[in-house]
Design a protein around this motif. Structure first.
Motif, PDB file in Angstrom:
ATOM      1  N   TYR A 244      -7.855  -1.800  -0.406  1.00 51.26           N
ATOM      2  CA  TYR A 244      -6.994  -1.223  -1.428  1.00 51.26           C
ATOM      3  C   TYR A 244      -5.924  -0.308  -0.829  1.00 51.26           C
ATOM      4  O   TYR A 244      -5.117   0.272  -1.542  1.00 51.26           O
ATOM      5  CB  TYR A 244      -7.833  -0.429  -2.435  1.00 51.26           C
ATOM      6  CG  TYR A 244      -8.883  -1.273  -3.112  1.00 51.26           C
ATOM      7  CD1 TYR A 244      -8.546  -2.122  -4.155  1.00 51.26           C
ATOM      8  CD2 TYR A 244     -10.214  -1.243  -2.692  1.00 51.26           C
ATOM      9  CE1 TYR A 244      -9.505  -2.921  -4.779  1.00 51.26           C
ATOM     10  CE2 TYR A 244     -11.172  -2.029  -3.309  1.00 51.26           C
ATOM     11  CZ  TYR A 244     -10.816  -2.865  -4.344  1.00 51.26           C
ATOM     12  OH  TYR A 244     -11.759  -3.650  -4.957  1.00 51.26           O
ATOM     13  N   GLY A 245      -5.915  -0.169   0.489  1.00 52.12           N
ATOM     14  CA  GLY A 245      -4.956   0.693   1.154  1.00 52.12           C
ATOM     15  C   GLY A 245      -5.512   2.084   1.351  1.00 52.12           C
ATOM     16  O   GLY A 245      -6.365   2.546   0.594  1.00 52.12           O
ATOM     17  N   VAL A 246      -5.030   2.757   2.379  1.00 47.58           N
ATOM     18  CA  VAL A 246      -5.423   4.140   2.679  1.00 47.58           C
ATOM     19  C   VAL A 246      -4.190   5.019   2.523  1.00 47.58           C
ATOM     20  O   VAL A 246      -3.105   4.648   2.965  1.00 47.58           O
ATOM     21  CB  VAL A 246      -5.983   4.267   4.117  1.00 47.58           C
ATOM     22  CG1 VAL A 246      -6.307   5.715   4.438  1.00 47.58           C
ATOM     23  CG2 VAL A 246      -7.210   3.386   4.293  1.00 47.58           C
TER      24      VAL A 246
ATOM     25  N   GLN B 127      -1.284   0.864   4.844  1.00 44.75           N
ATOM     26  CA  GLN B 127      -2.325   1.783   5.288  1.00 44.75           C
ATOM     27  C   GLN B 127      -1.635   3.013   5.883  1.00 44.75           C
ATOM     28  O   GLN B 127      -0.902   2.905   6.861  1.00 44.75           O
ATOM     29  CB  GLN B 127      -3.222   1.126   6.352  1.00 44.75           C
ATOM     30  CG  GLN B 127      -3.724  -0.262   6.012  1.00 44.75           C
ATOM     31  CD  GLN B 127      -4.858  -0.254   4.995  1.00 44.75           C
ATOM     32  OE1 GLN B 127      -5.493   0.761   4.753  1.00 44.75           O
ATOM     33  NE2 GLN B 127      -5.123  -1.408   4.397  1.00 44.75           N
ATOM     34  N   ILE B 128      -1.855   4.174   5.270  1.00 49.60           N
ATOM     35  CA  ILE B 128      -1.325   5.432   5.803  1.00 49.60           C
ATOM     36  C   ILE B 128      -2.525   6.240   6.262  1.00 49.60           C
ATOM     37  O   ILE B 128      -3.279   6.779   5.447  1.00 49.60           O
ATOM     38  CB  ILE B 128      -0.505   6.188   4.746  1.00 49.60           C
ATOM     39  CG1 ILE B 128       0.645   5.313   4.236  1.00 49.60           C
ATOM     40  CG2 ILE B 128       0.043   7.484   5.323  1.00 49.60           C
ATOM     41  CD1 ILE B 128       1.443   5.938   3.109  1.00 49.60           C
ATOM     42  N   THR B 129      -2.714   6.304   7.564  1.00 57.34           N
ATOM     43  CA  THR B 129      -3.923   6.891   8.134  1.00 57.34           C
ATOM     44  C   THR B 129      -3.575   8.022   9.094  1.00 57.34           C
ATOM     45  O   THR B 129      -2.433   8.141   9.536  1.00 57.34           O
ATOM     46  CB  THR B 129      -4.716   5.822   8.899  1.00 57.34           C
ATOM     47  OG1 THR B 129      -3.955   5.416  10.061  1.00 57.34           O
ATOM     48  CG2 THR B 129      -4.975   4.600   8.025  1.00 57.34           C
TER      49      THR B 129
ATOM     50  N   ARG C 164       0.323  14.594  11.141  1.00 58.43           N
ATOM     51  CA  ARG C 164       0.856  13.385  11.778  1.00 58.43           C
ATOM     52  C   ARG C 164       0.049  12.184  11.304  1.00 58.43           C
ATOM     53  O   ARG C 164      -1.185  12.192  11.344  1.00 58.43           O
ATOM     54  CB  ARG C 164       0.798  13.498  13.310  1.00 58.43           C
ATOM     55  CG  ARG C 164       1.780  14.514  13.872  1.00 58.43           C
ATOM     56  CD  ARG C 164       1.651  14.607  15.405  1.00 58.43           C
ATOM     57  NE  ARG C 164       1.936  13.347  16.058  1.00 58.43           N
ATOM     58  CZ  ARG C 164       3.152  12.949  16.423  1.00 58.43           C
ATOM     59  NH1 ARG C 164       4.205  13.719  16.161  1.00 58.43           N
ATOM     60  NH2 ARG C 164       3.319  11.790  17.037  1.00 58.43           N
ATOM     61  N   LYS C 165       0.766  11.150  10.863  1.00 57.89           N
ATOM     62  CA  LYS C 165       0.107   9.970  10.310  1.00 57.89           C
ATOM     63  C   LYS C 165       0.711   8.699  10.905  1.00 57.89           C
ATOM     64  O   LYS C 165       1.777   8.737  11.523  1.00 57.89           O
ATOM     65  CB  LYS C 165       0.273   9.923   8.783  1.00 57.89           C
ATOM     66  CG  LYS C 165       0.031  11.222   8.038  1.00 57.89           C
ATOM     67  CD  LYS C 165       0.411  11.061   6.574  1.00 57.89           C
ATOM     68  CE  LYS C 165       0.462  12.390   5.859  1.00 57.89           C
ATOM     69  NZ  LYS C 165      -0.862  13.015   5.701  1.00 57.89           N
ATOM     70  N   GLU C 166       0.036   7.611  10.671  1.00 49.33           N
ATOM     71  CA  GLU C 166       0.561   6.290  11.018  1.00 49.33           C
ATOM     72  C   GLU C 166       0.632   5.452   9.754  1.00 49.33           C
ATOM     73  O   GLU C 166      -0.321   5.410   8.981  1.00 49.33           O
ATOM     74  CB  GLU C 166      -0.333   5.590  12.043  1.00 49.33           C
ATOM     75  CG  GLU C 166      -0.270   6.210  13.428  1.00 49.33           C
ATOM     76  CD  GLU C 166      -1.203   5.541  14.409  1.00 49.33           C
ATOM     77  OE1 GLU C 166      -1.036   5.766  15.611  1.00 49.33           O
ATOM     78  OE2 GLU C 166      -2.117   4.801  13.967  1.00 49.33           O
ATOM     79  N   ILE C 167       1.761   4.797   9.557  1.00 46.62           N
ATOM     80  CA  ILE C 167       1.892   3.870   8.437  1.00 46.62           C
ATOM     81  C   ILE C 167       1.897   2.450   9.021  1.00 46.62           C
ATOM     82  O   ILE C 167       2.645   2.149   9.954  1.00 46.62           O
ATOM     83  CB  ILE C 167       3.161   4.139   7.602  1.00 46.62           C
ATOM     84  CG1 ILE C 167       3.265   3.121   6.465  1.00 46.62           C
ATOM     85  CG2 ILE C 167       4.417   4.190   8.452  1.00 46.62           C
ATOM     86  CD1 ILE C 167       4.346   3.457   5.456  1.00 46.62           C
TER      87      ILE C 167
ATOM     88  N   ASN D 157      -8.798   4.456  12.997  1.00 45.54           N
ATOM     89  CA  ASN D 157      -9.086   3.038  12.736  1.00 45.54           C
ATOM     90  C   ASN D 157      -9.494   2.816  11.280  1.00 45.54           C
ATOM     91  O   ASN D 157     -10.125   1.816  10.948  1.00 45.54           O
ATOM     92  CB  ASN D 157     -10.185   2.530  13.680  1.00 45.54           C
ATOM     93  CG  ASN D 157     -11.484   3.320  13.553  1.00 45.54           C
ATOM     94  OD1 ASN D 157     -11.576   4.256  12.755  1.00 45.54           O
ATOM     95  ND2 ASN D 157     -12.477   2.958  14.343  1.00 45.54           N
ATOM     96  N   LEU D 158      -9.142   3.743  10.407  1.00 44.42           N
ATOM     97  CA  LEU D 158      -9.437   3.596   8.982  1.00 44.42           C
ATOM     98  C   LEU D 158      -8.664   2.412   8.400  1.00 44.42           C
ATOM     99  O   LEU D 158      -7.514   2.179   8.758  1.00 44.42           O
ATOM    100  CB  LEU D 158      -9.056   4.869   8.219  1.00 44.42           C
ATOM    101  CG  LEU D 158      -9.921   6.113   8.438  1.00 44.42           C
ATOM    102  CD1 LEU D 158      -9.293   7.301   7.717  1.00 44.42           C
ATOM    103  CD2 LEU D 158     -11.338   5.879   7.945  1.00 44.42           C
TER     104      LEU D 158
END
Length: 241
Positions: free
Chosen positions: A218-220, A206-208, A227-230, A213-214
């Motif tokens: 199938y993954g994001v 998940q790359i959000t 700036r993102k969070e993996i 809280n996405l």
């Protein structure tokens, strides 16, 4: 009176049954212990900062004839290119697509086509840069070209992290380690020890956007934020001793 020659065989048989019972009991406990497993979920999260920005947009016009639409589009393009050049984008740094043109039809109240009303012409243009802050600033500023007669409809900028392949390996390893630590703590809490890993399944990445809280089965793969969070998840199954 019981014959002594029958007592000894019965005694031996009884002793054998007792020994067999102990052996069976010990074996059953061993098999039962070996068949016990624990399934835990580990996760890991890391903040990444985009190192590539992409800005896309469409230059579009409408005129009474196809020729006028084409000429109007060509008249607006130099102004747009001058703007790009002032920001450090010139020549092959600007990706220009083929011009598309189509008629716009008029319809009466009965929905019948009454002929061509006008012609539209458009051309898609995009740029990319490692300076993501520049791309962000341009996406906000470029709409002001309308004051100079340029109708450039800009899309939401896209931000990418080009080293995502390396990060994927690191983050999945960290999630697997987290699963092992969780398993050890659960086993210790019940007076047991964590045994060998039997199986592991990697969840989708998940790359959000940061602090989002996405989540999706199938993954994001977010491209809207710099700036993102993996986030990686691993489901692991261990034996417990």
């Amino acid at each position: 009176m019981i014959n002594n020659r029958f007592i000894i065989p019965f005694a031996i048989l009884g002793f054998s049954l007792i020994v067999s019972t102990f052996i069976f009991s010990g074996t059953w406990r061993k098999i039962k212990s070996e068949n016990q497993t624990i399934t835990v979920t580990g996760s890991a999260k890391q903040v990444i900062v985009s190192d590539l920005g992409v800005l896309r947009g469409t230059l579009s016009v409408e005129a009474p004839t196809a020729l006028e639409a084409y000429r109007l589009l060509q008249a607006q393009k130099p102004i747009l290119m001058e703007y790009f050049k002032s920001k450090g984008f010139a020549g092959d740094k600007v990706n220009v697509q083929t011009i598309t043109s189509f008629p716009n039809y008029s319809f009466n109240q009965q929905g019948q086509n009454t002929g061509v009303r006008s012609y539209s012409a458009s051309q898609s243009i995009d740029i990319s840069a490692s300076d993501v802050q520049l791309i962000k600033a341009m996406s906000i500023e470029i709409s002001s070209l309308v004051e100079r007669g340029v109708n450039f409809q800009v899309n939401q900028p896209e931000y990418y992290y080009t080293k995502i392949g390396d990060i994927k390996i690191e983050i999945q390893a960290a999630a697997a380690k987290d699963a092992m630590i969780r398993g050890e703590r659960i086993a210790e809490a019940t007076g047991r020890e964590l045994g060998a890993l039997k199986s592991a399944r990697m969840g989708v990445l998940q790359i959000t956007p940061e602090n989002s809280n996405l989540i999706s089965d199938y993954g994001v793969n977010d491209v809207s934020s710099i700036r993102k969070e993996i986030i990686a998840v691993v489901n692991a199954n261990f034996e417990i001793d």
